[in-house]
Design a protein around this motif. Structure first.
Motif, PDB file in Angstrom:
ATOM      1  N   TYR A 151     -26.257  -0.878  -8.046  1.00 43.17           N
ATOM      2  CA  TYR A 151     -24.976  -0.456  -7.500  1.00 43.17           C
ATOM      3  C   TYR A 151     -24.135  -1.698  -7.239  1.00 43.17           C
ATOM      4  N   ASN A 157     -26.427  -4.431  -5.739  1.00 46.98           N
ATOM      5  CA  ASN A 157     -27.590  -4.014  -4.996  1.00 46.98           C
ATOM      6  C   ASN A 157     -28.542  -3.325  -5.980  1.00 46.98           C
ATOM      7  N   ALA A 200     -31.075  -0.997  -6.638  1.00 50.40           N
ATOM      8  CA  ALA A 200     -31.706   0.129  -5.942  1.00 50.40           C
ATOM      9  C   ALA A 200     -33.049   0.475  -6.564  1.00 50.40           C
ATOM     10  N   GLU A 235     -40.003   2.718   2.733  1.00 51.24           N
ATOM     11  CA  GLU A 235     -39.093   2.812   3.873  1.00 51.24           C
ATOM     12  C   GLU A 235     -37.700   3.187   3.412  1.00 51.24           C
ATOM     13  N   SER A 236     -36.838   3.380   4.371  1.00 53.16           N
ATOM     14  CA  SER A 236     -35.447   3.682   4.071  1.00 53.16           C
ATOM     15  C   SER A 236     -34.850   2.590   3.181  1.00 53.16           C
ATOM     16  N   GLY A 237     -34.148   3.005   2.139  1.00 55.45           N
ATOM     17  CA  GLY A 237     -33.499   2.051   1.259  1.00 55.45           C
ATOM     18  C   GLY A 237     -34.396   1.500   0.165  1.00 55.45           C
ATOM     19  N   SER A 238     -35.589   2.041   0.018  1.00 55.01           N
ATOM     20  CA  SER A 238     -36.500   1.483  -0.991  1.00 55.01           C
ATOM     21  C   SER A 238     -36.205   1.998  -2.395  1.00 55.01           C
ATOM     22  N   GLY A 239     -35.330   2.983  -2.510  1.00 60.50           N
ATOM     23  CA  GLY A 239     -34.949   3.457  -3.846  1.00 60.50           C
ATOM     24  C   GLY A 239     -35.501   4.824  -4.205  1.00 60.50           C
ATOM     25  N   LYS A 240     -36.048   5.539  -3.232  1.00 54.71           N
ATOM     26  CA  LYS A 240     -36.699   6.825  -3.502  1.00 54.71           C
ATOM     27  C   LYS A 240     -35.704   7.881  -3.995  1.00 54.71           C
ATOM     28  N   THR A 241     -34.610   8.028  -3.266  1.00 57.04           N
ATOM     29  CA  THR A 241     -33.624   9.039  -3.670  1.00 57.04           C
ATOM     30  C   THR A 241     -32.938   8.623  -4.963  1.00 57.04           C
ATOM     31  N   THR A 242     -32.739   7.326  -5.140  1.00 51.95           N
ATOM     32  CA  THR A 242     -32.178   6.842  -6.405  1.00 51.95           C
ATOM     33  C   THR A 242     -33.059   7.282  -7.566  1.00 51.95           C
ATOM     34  N   GLU A 301     -38.134  14.280   0.546  1.00 53.50           N
ATOM     35  CA  GLU A 301     -38.302  14.467   1.994  1.00 53.50           C
ATOM     36  C   GLU A 301     -38.186  15.939   2.381  1.00 53.50           C
TER      37      GLU A 301
HETATM   38  N1  LIG Z   1     -24.153   5.758  -4.383  1.00 51.82           N
HETATM   39  C1  LIG Z   1     -24.548   4.558  -3.953  1.00 51.82           C
HETATM   40  N2  LIG Z   1     -23.707   3.502  -3.960  1.00 51.82           N
HETATM   41  C2  LIG Z   1     -24.088   2.294  -3.549  1.00 51.82           C
HETATM   42  N3  LIG Z   1     -25.319   1.999  -3.107  1.00 51.82           N
HETATM   43  C3  LIG Z   1     -26.215   2.998  -3.061  1.00 51.82           C
HETATM   44  C4  LIG Z   1     -25.877   4.323  -3.482  1.00 51.82           C
HETATM   45  N4  LIG Z   1     -26.980   5.115  -3.317  1.00 51.82           N
HETATM   46  C5  LIG Z   1     -27.946   4.309  -2.824  1.00 51.82           C
HETATM   47  N5  LIG Z   1     -27.499   3.045  -2.677  1.00 51.82           N
HETATM   48  C6  LIG Z   1     -28.285   1.897  -2.196  1.00 51.82           C
HETATM   49  O1  LIG Z   1     -29.456   1.814  -2.969  1.00 51.82           O
HETATM   50  C7  LIG Z   1     -30.580   1.497  -2.159  1.00 51.82           C
HETATM   51  C8  LIG Z   1     -31.632   2.562  -2.304  1.00 51.82           C
HETATM   52  O2  LIG Z   1     -31.136   3.766  -1.719  1.00 51.82           O
HETATM   53  P1  LIG Z   1     -31.934   5.125  -1.737  1.00 51.82           P
HETATM   54  O3  LIG Z   1     -31.041   6.190  -1.229  1.00 51.82           O
HETATM   55  O4  LIG Z   1     -32.518   5.315  -3.091  1.00 51.82           O
HETATM   56  O5  LIG Z   1     -33.088   4.829  -0.701  1.00 51.82           O
HETATM   57  P2  LIG Z   1     -34.202   5.798  -0.081  1.00 51.82           P
HETATM   58  O6  LIG Z   1     -35.498   5.146  -0.364  1.00 51.82           O
HETATM   59  O7  LIG Z   1     -33.994   7.179  -0.562  1.00 51.82           O
HETATM   60  O8  LIG Z   1     -33.916   5.689   1.486  1.00 51.82           O
HETATM   61  P3  LIG Z   1     -34.036   6.803   2.653  1.00 51.82           P
HETATM   62  O9  LIG Z   1     -35.482   6.815   3.046  1.00 51.82           O
HETATM   63  O10 LIG Z   1     -33.173   6.252   3.730  1.00 51.82           O
HETATM   64  O11 LIG Z   1     -33.558   8.101   2.100  1.00 51.82           O
HETATM   65  C9  LIG Z   1     -30.048   1.331  -0.757  1.00 51.82           C
HETATM   66  O12 LIG Z   1     -29.867  -0.030  -0.531  1.00 51.82           O
HETATM   67  C10 LIG Z   1     -28.750   2.081  -0.770  1.00 51.82           C
HETATM   68  O13 LIG Z   1     -27.841   1.532   0.138  1.00 51.82           O
END
Ligand SMILES: Nc1ncnc2c1ncn2[C@@H]1O[C@H](COP(=O)(O)OP(=O)(O)OP(=O)(O)O)[C@@H](O)[C@H]1O
Ligand SMILES: [Mg+2]
Length: 334
Positions: free
Chosen positions: A14, A24, A26, A47-54, A180
Protein backbone atom coordinates in the motif's frame (compact mmCIF):
# COMPACT_ATOMS: atom_id res chain seq x y z
CA UNK A 1 -4.73 -33.53 -8.72
CA UNK A 2 -6.48 -30.23 -9.07
CA UNK A 3 -5.39 -27.09 -7.31
CA UNK A 4 -8.37 -24.98 -6.40
CA UNK A 5 -6.62 -21.76 -5.58
CA UNK A 6 -2.96 -20.90 -5.66
CA UNK A 7 -1.09 -17.80 -4.62
CA UNK A 8 2.24 -17.46 -6.38
CA UNK A 9 4.74 -15.14 -4.70
CA UNK A 10 2.05 -12.60 -3.93
CA UNK A 11 2.96 -9.25 -2.42
CA UNK A 12 0.66 -6.40 -1.56
CA UNK A 13 2.12 -2.96 -1.03
CA UNK A 14 0.00 0.00 0.00
CA UNK A 15 1.44 3.34 -1.00
CA UNK A 16 0.61 6.71 0.43
CA UNK A 17 1.63 10.31 0.11
CA UNK A 18 3.10 12.38 -2.64
CA UNK A 19 4.56 10.19 -5.38
CA UNK A 20 3.83 7.17 -3.17
CA UNK A 21 6.53 8.36 -0.80
CA UNK A 22 5.47 5.99 1.93
CA UNK A 23 4.85 2.39 1.23
CA UNK A 24 3.65 -0.31 3.51
CA UNK A 25 4.24 -3.95 2.70
CA UNK A 26 1.06 -5.61 3.93
CA UNK A 27 1.98 -9.01 2.51
CA UNK A 28 5.36 -10.06 1.23
CA UNK A 29 6.17 -12.84 -1.24
CA UNK A 30 3.46 -15.20 -0.07
CA UNK A 31 2.73 -18.51 -1.74
CA UNK A 32 0.01 -20.96 -0.87
CA UNK A 33 -1.75 -23.79 -2.64
CA UNK A 34 -5.21 -24.98 -1.67
CA UNK A 35 -6.14 -28.30 -3.14
CA UNK A 36 -9.62 -29.31 -4.03
CA UNK A 37 -9.37 -32.94 -3.03
CA UNK A 38 -8.08 -32.45 0.52
CA UNK A 39 -10.39 -30.19 2.50
CA UNK A 40 -8.52 -28.81 5.47
CA UNK A 41 -8.63 -26.08 8.08
CA UNK A 42 -5.69 -23.74 7.93
CA UNK A 43 -5.20 -20.98 10.45
CA UNK A 44 -3.51 -17.75 9.52
CA UNK A 45 -2.48 -16.12 12.75
CA UNK A 46 -0.73 -12.91 13.69
CA UNK A 47 -1.12 -9.71 15.62
CA UNK A 48 -3.00 -6.70 14.38
CA UNK A 49 -1.51 -5.40 11.15
CA UNK A 50 0.26 -8.62 10.22
CA UNK A 51 -1.54 -8.85 6.88
CA UNK A 52 -4.29 -11.38 7.65
CA UNK A 53 -7.21 -9.43 6.21
CA UNK A 54 -5.06 -8.37 3.27
CA UNK A 55 -4.55 -12.04 2.52
CA UNK A 56 -8.30 -12.67 2.78
CA UNK A 57 -9.06 -9.79 0.41
CA UNK A 58 -6.53 -11.12 -2.08
CA UNK A 59 -7.93 -14.65 -1.95
CA UNK A 60 -11.43 -13.28 -2.49
CA UNK A 61 -10.31 -11.14 -5.41
CA UNK A 62 -11.44 -7.97 -3.61
CA UNK A 63 -7.97 -6.49 -4.00
CA UNK A 64 -5.23 -7.13 -6.55
CA UNK A 65 -1.69 -8.20 -5.77
CA UNK A 66 1.08 -5.67 -6.35
CA UNK A 67 3.27 -8.49 -7.61
CA UNK A 68 2.67 -12.19 -8.05
CA UNK A 69 -0.38 -14.06 -9.28
CA UNK A 70 -3.50 -15.68 -7.91
CA UNK A 71 -4.57 -18.74 -9.84
CA UNK A 72 -8.03 -20.29 -9.61
CA UNK A 73 -8.43 -23.65 -11.33
CA UNK A 74 -5.41 -22.94 -13.48
CA UNK A 75 -6.31 -19.39 -14.48
CA UNK A 76 -5.22 -16.00 -13.19
CA UNK A 77 -8.24 -14.55 -11.38
CA UNK A 78 -7.66 -11.16 -12.96
CA UNK A 79 -8.49 -12.73 -16.33
CA UNK A 80 -11.66 -14.55 -15.28
CA UNK A 81 -14.85 -13.57 -17.10
CA UNK A 82 -18.44 -14.73 -17.38
CA UNK A 83 -19.23 -18.23 -16.13
CA UNK A 84 -15.70 -18.80 -14.82
CA UNK A 85 -15.85 -15.65 -12.75
CA UNK A 86 -19.27 -16.65 -11.38
CA UNK A 87 -17.90 -20.08 -10.45
CA UNK A 88 -15.00 -18.47 -8.59
CA UNK A 89 -17.35 -16.04 -6.82
CA UNK A 90 -19.49 -18.97 -5.76
CA UNK A 91 -16.77 -21.40 -4.74
CA UNK A 92 -14.75 -19.01 -2.61
CA UNK A 93 -16.90 -17.57 0.16
CA UNK A 94 -16.24 -15.44 3.21
CA UNK A 95 -17.49 -14.93 6.72
CA UNK A 96 -16.29 -11.77 8.40
CA UNK A 97 -15.80 -10.59 11.91
CA UNK A 98 -18.89 -8.50 12.38
CA UNK A 99 -22.05 -10.60 12.46
CA UNK A 100 -24.15 -7.44 12.19
CA UNK A 101 -22.59 -5.80 9.19
CA UNK A 102 -24.20 -7.82 6.43
CA UNK A 103 -27.72 -7.64 7.79
CA UNK A 104 -30.15 -5.05 6.59
CA UNK A 105 -32.36 -4.26 9.60
CA UNK A 106 -35.42 -3.77 7.40
CA UNK A 107 -35.44 -7.24 5.91
CA UNK A 108 -36.03 -10.60 7.48
CA UNK A 109 -33.28 -13.18 7.53
CA UNK A 110 -34.93 -14.84 4.54
CA UNK A 111 -33.83 -11.93 2.39
CA UNK A 112 -30.16 -12.43 3.20
CA UNK A 113 -30.46 -16.04 2.10
CA UNK A 114 -32.64 -15.38 -0.95
CA UNK A 115 -30.28 -12.91 -2.57
CA UNK A 116 -27.47 -15.41 -3.27
CA UNK A 117 -30.02 -18.02 -4.38
CA UNK A 118 -31.31 -15.63 -7.00
CA UNK A 119 -27.96 -14.22 -7.97
CA UNK A 120 -26.42 -17.60 -8.59
CA UNK A 121 -29.69 -19.17 -9.83
CA UNK A 122 -29.47 -21.94 -7.28
CA UNK A 123 -33.16 -22.86 -7.14
CA UNK A 124 -35.72 -23.93 -9.68
CA UNK A 125 -38.76 -22.81 -7.73
CA UNK A 126 -39.81 -21.02 -4.54
CA UNK A 127 -40.23 -24.34 -2.81
CA UNK A 128 -36.78 -25.40 -3.91
CA UNK A 129 -35.33 -22.12 -2.62
CA UNK A 130 -37.05 -22.66 0.70
CA UNK A 131 -35.73 -26.21 0.91
CA UNK A 132 -32.18 -25.03 0.22
CA UNK A 133 -32.42 -22.34 2.90
CA UNK A 134 -33.68 -24.87 5.41
CA UNK A 135 -30.93 -27.28 4.52
CA UNK A 136 -28.22 -24.64 5.00
CA UNK A 137 -29.65 -23.44 8.31
CA UNK A 138 -29.89 -26.99 9.59
CA UNK A 139 -26.28 -27.61 8.59
CA UNK A 140 -25.13 -24.82 10.92
CA UNK A 141 -27.22 -26.11 13.78
CA UNK A 142 -30.13 -23.67 13.53
CA UNK A 143 -33.79 -24.62 13.39
CA UNK A 144 -35.27 -23.08 10.23
CA UNK A 145 -38.70 -22.69 11.82
CA UNK A 146 -37.13 -20.56 14.57
CA UNK A 147 -35.08 -18.43 12.24
CA UNK A 148 -36.95 -17.78 9.01
CA UNK A 149 -39.26 -14.79 9.13
CA UNK A 150 -37.31 -13.07 11.89
CA UNK A 151 -35.64 -9.70 11.72
CA UNK A 152 -31.94 -9.33 12.54
CA UNK A 153 -32.58 -7.59 15.88
CA UNK A 154 -34.59 -10.62 16.97
CA UNK A 155 -31.53 -12.84 16.77
CA UNK A 156 -28.51 -13.29 18.97
CA UNK A 157 -25.01 -12.47 17.75
CA UNK A 158 -24.18 -16.15 17.60
CA UNK A 159 -27.31 -16.92 15.58
CA UNK A 160 -26.47 -14.12 13.18
CA UNK A 161 -22.96 -15.35 12.71
CA UNK A 162 -24.24 -18.86 12.03
CA UNK A 163 -26.68 -17.44 9.46
CA UNK A 164 -23.67 -15.87 7.78
CA UNK A 165 -22.06 -19.27 7.65
CA UNK A 166 -25.32 -20.76 6.32
CA UNK A 167 -25.41 -18.12 3.64
CA UNK A 168 -21.90 -19.06 2.51
CA UNK A 169 -22.84 -22.72 2.66
CA UNK A 170 -25.86 -22.25 0.37
CA UNK A 171 -23.42 -21.67 -2.43
CA UNK A 172 -21.68 -24.99 -1.81
CA UNK A 173 -18.28 -23.33 -1.66
CA UNK A 174 -15.02 -25.18 -1.92
CA UNK A 175 -13.25 -22.65 0.24
CA UNK A 176 -14.51 -20.55 3.11
CA UNK A 177 -12.43 -17.68 4.36
CA UNK A 178 -13.38 -16.88 7.92
CA UNK A 179 -11.75 -13.63 9.09
CA UNK A 180 -12.02 -13.42 12.88
CA UNK A 181 -15.46 -15.03 12.78
CA UNK A 182 -15.76 -15.37 16.53
CA UNK A 183 -14.01 -12.30 17.84
CA UNK A 184 -17.28 -10.41 18.28
CA UNK A 185 -19.37 -13.15 19.79
CA UNK A 186 -19.19 -14.06 23.42
CA UNK A 187 -17.18 -16.94 24.74
CA UNK A 188 -20.10 -19.31 25.14
CA UNK A 189 -21.02 -19.04 21.48
CA UNK A 190 -17.48 -19.15 20.22
CA UNK A 191 -17.23 -22.89 20.65
CA UNK A 192 -20.54 -23.48 18.84
CA UNK A 193 -19.50 -21.47 15.83
CA UNK A 194 -16.09 -23.08 15.65
CA UNK A 195 -17.77 -26.47 15.86
CA UNK A 196 -20.03 -25.43 12.98
CA UNK A 197 -16.98 -24.56 10.89
CA UNK A 198 -15.37 -27.86 11.72
CA UNK A 199 -18.50 -29.73 10.61
CA UNK A 200 -18.44 -27.90 7.31
CA UNK A 201 -14.96 -29.15 6.65
CA UNK A 202 -15.69 -32.67 7.80
CA UNK A 203 -19.17 -33.25 6.41
CA UNK A 204 -19.34 -30.89 3.47
CA UNK A 205 -15.78 -31.02 2.18
CA UNK A 206 -15.22 -27.28 2.54
CA UNK A 207 -11.69 -26.06 3.10
CA UNK A 208 -11.48 -23.26 5.61
CA UNK A 209 -8.95 -20.53 6.10
CA UNK A 210 -9.47 -19.46 9.65
CA UNK A 211 -7.98 -16.04 10.29
CA UNK A 212 -7.39 -15.06 13.86
CA UNK A 213 -5.18 -13.32 16.36
CA UNK A 214 -6.21 -15.93 18.89
CA UNK A 215 -3.89 -18.91 19.15
CA UNK A 216 -6.14 -20.84 21.48
CA UNK A 217 -9.04 -21.06 19.04
CA UNK A 218 -6.55 -21.81 16.26
CA UNK A 219 -5.25 -24.70 18.30
CA UNK A 220 -8.73 -26.10 18.77
CA UNK A 221 -9.99 -25.86 15.24
CA UNK A 222 -7.15 -26.02 12.76
CA UNK A 223 -4.96 -28.72 11.32
CA UNK A 224 -2.17 -26.40 10.26
CA UNK A 225 -1.08 -22.85 10.93
CA UNK A 226 0.81 -20.04 9.27
CA UNK A 227 2.12 -17.34 11.60
CA UNK A 228 2.49 -13.95 9.96
CA UNK A 229 4.35 -10.94 11.24
CA UNK A 230 4.20 -7.68 9.31
CA UNK A 231 3.38 -9.43 6.08
CA UNK A 232 5.97 -12.19 6.27
CA UNK A 233 5.66 -15.84 7.23
CA UNK A 234 7.50 -16.43 10.49
CA UNK A 235 6.59 -20.04 11.07
CA UNK A 236 4.22 -22.61 9.64
CA UNK A 237 3.27 -26.24 9.95
CA UNK A 238 1.19 -28.67 11.90
CA UNK A 239 -0.77 -26.68 14.49
CA UNK A 240 0.06 -29.00 17.35
CA UNK A 241 3.78 -28.86 16.72
CA UNK A 242 3.94 -25.13 16.09
CA UNK A 243 2.04 -24.23 19.25
CA UNK A 244 3.59 -26.84 21.54
CA UNK A 245 7.11 -26.49 20.18
CA UNK A 246 7.46 -23.12 18.45
CA UNK A 247 10.81 -22.59 16.76
CA UNK A 248 10.61 -18.92 15.81
CA UNK A 249 11.31 -16.38 18.57
CA UNK A 250 8.16 -14.50 17.52
CA UNK A 251 5.92 -17.54 17.86
CA UNK A 252 7.63 -18.36 21.14
CA UNK A 253 6.70 -14.95 22.47
CA UNK A 254 3.13 -15.36 21.29
CA UNK A 255 2.75 -18.78 22.82
CA UNK A 256 4.34 -17.60 26.09
CA UNK A 257 1.81 -14.81 26.29
CA UNK A 258 -1.13 -17.23 26.26
CA UNK A 259 -2.41 -17.97 29.72
CA UNK A 260 -3.06 -21.59 28.79
CA UNK A 261 -5.22 -22.74 31.66
CA UNK A 262 -7.72 -20.07 30.74
CA UNK A 263 -8.52 -20.87 27.15
CA UNK A 264 -11.03 -18.07 26.88
CA UNK A 265 -8.39 -15.45 27.40
CA UNK A 266 -7.74 -13.97 24.04
CA UNK A 267 -4.36 -13.80 22.51
CA UNK A 268 -3.44 -10.20 22.05
CA UNK A 269 -5.25 -9.13 25.19
CA UNK A 270 -1.79 -8.59 26.63
CA UNK A 271 0.15 -7.41 23.64
CA UNK A 272 3.82 -8.04 23.49
CA UNK A 273 5.50 -4.70 23.90
CA UNK A 274 4.97 -3.27 20.47
CA UNK A 275 7.84 -1.43 18.95
CA UNK A 276 7.11 0.31 15.72
CA UNK A 277 10.07 -0.89 13.80
CA UNK A 278 10.69 1.63 11.05
CA UNK A 279 8.83 1.10 7.80
CA UNK A 280 10.66 -0.89 5.15
CA UNK A 281 14.25 -1.95 5.47
CA UNK A 282 15.57 -5.34 4.66
CA UNK A 283 16.20 -8.35 6.76
CA UNK A 284 13.99 -10.20 9.19
CA UNK A 285 10.89 -8.18 9.95
CA UNK A 286 10.96 -9.25 13.56
CA UNK A 287 14.57 -8.45 14.29
CA UNK A 288 14.04 -5.12 16.04
CA UNK A 289 11.87 -6.92 18.60
CA UNK A 290 13.72 -10.19 18.65
CA UNK A 291 15.49 -11.16 21.88
CA UNK A 292 17.82 -13.39 19.86
CA UNK A 293 18.63 -11.07 16.97
CA UNK A 294 22.03 -11.60 15.32
CA UNK A 295 24.00 -9.66 12.71
CA UNK A 296 22.89 -12.00 9.97
CA UNK A 297 19.26 -11.06 10.64
CA UNK A 298 19.86 -7.90 8.60
CA UNK A 299 19.55 -10.31 5.68
CA UNK A 300 16.10 -11.66 4.98
CA UNK A 301 15.91 -15.21 6.32
CA UNK A 302 14.55 -17.95 4.07
CA UNK A 303 12.28 -20.66 5.38
CA UNK A 304 14.14 -23.50 7.05
CA UNK A 305 12.68 -26.98 7.26
CA UNK A 306 12.55 -28.06 10.89
CA UNK A 307 10.65 -31.25 10.09
CA UNK A 308 8.50 -32.46 7.19
CA UNK A 309 5.52 -30.62 8.71
CA UNK A 310 7.24 -27.61 10.27
CA UNK A 311 9.11 -24.63 8.91
CA UNK A 312 10.46 -21.41 10.41
CA UNK A 313 11.92 -18.31 8.82
CA UNK A 314 14.76 -17.73 11.26
CA UNK A 315 18.55 -17.99 11.07
CA UNK A 316 18.64 -19.81 14.38
CA UNK A 317 17.77 -22.80 12.17
CA UNK A 318 20.29 -22.11 9.43
CA UNK A 319 21.67 -25.63 9.67
CA UNK A 320 18.36 -27.03 8.49
CA UNK A 321 17.59 -27.33 4.77
CA UNK A 322 16.12 -24.24 3.14
CA UNK A 323 12.62 -24.40 1.75
CA UNK A 324 11.49 -22.30 -1.18
CA UNK A 325 8.40 -20.21 -0.41
CA UNK A 326 6.61 -22.02 -3.23
CA UNK A 327 6.91 -25.22 -1.21
CA UNK A 328 5.29 -23.82 1.91
CA UNK A 329 2.02 -25.67 1.33
CA UNK A 330 3.82 -28.99 1.20
CA UNK A 331 4.87 -28.53 4.82
CA UNK A 332 1.30 -27.98 5.95
CA UNK A 333 -0.47 -31.23 6.75
CA UNK A 334 -3.79 -31.55 4.95
N1 LIG B 1 -6.64 -0.24 2.20
C1 LIG B 1 -5.47 -0.05 2.82
N2 LIG B 1 -4.71 1.03 2.56
C2 LIG B 1 -3.53 1.22 3.16
N3 LIG B 1 -2.99 0.38 4.05
C3 LIG B 1 -3.69 -0.72 4.36
C4 LIG B 1 -4.96 -0.99 3.77
N4 LIG B 1 -5.43 -2.17 4.29
C5 LIG B 1 -4.48 -2.60 5.15
N5 LIG B 1 -3.44 -1.74 5.20
C6 LIG B 1 -2.22 -1.90 6.01
O1 LIG B 1 -1.68 -3.17 5.73
C7 LIG B 1 -1.21 -3.79 6.92
C8 LIG B 1 -1.89 -5.11 7.12
O2 LIG B 1 -3.27 -4.87 7.40
P1 LIG B 1 -4.33 -6.02 7.60
O3 LIG B 1 -5.67 -5.40 7.68
O4 LIG B 1 -4.11 -7.05 6.56
O5 LIG B 1 -3.91 -6.59 9.01
P2 LIG B 1 -4.62 -7.68 9.95
O6 LIG B 1 -3.59 -8.71 10.21
O7 LIG B 1 -5.89 -8.11 9.34
O8 LIG B 1 -4.87 -6.87 11.30
P3 LIG B 1 -6.09 -6.94 12.35
O9 LIG B 1 -5.76 -8.09 13.26
O10 LIG B 1 -6.00 -5.64 13.06
O11 LIG B 1 -7.35 -7.13 11.58
C9 LIG B 1 -1.44 -2.79 8.03
O12 LIG B 1 -0.25 -2.11 8.25
C10 LIG B 1 -2.51 -1.89 7.49
O13 LIG B 1 -2.41 -0.60 8.02
MG1 LIG C 1 -7.90 -8.02 9.96
Amino acid sequence: MADLLRLENVSKVYSRGLLHAQSNVALSDFSLTLREDEPTILTVAGESGSGKTTLAMLLLGFTQPTTGRIIYRGRDISTLRGADKMAYRREVQAVFQDPFAVFNPFYTVDHLLTVPIQRFKLAKSKADARAKMEEALTAVGLRPEDILGRFPHQLSGGQRQRINVARALLLKPKLLIADEPVSMVDASLRATILETLRNLQRDHGVSIIYITHDLTTAYHIAKSIIVLYRGSVMEAGDVDTVIKDPQHPYTQLLVDSIPWPNLDQRWGAQPIKAREAGGGGSGCRFRSRCPQAMDICATEPPLFEISPTHTASCFLHHKQPEVAMERLSQLLPA
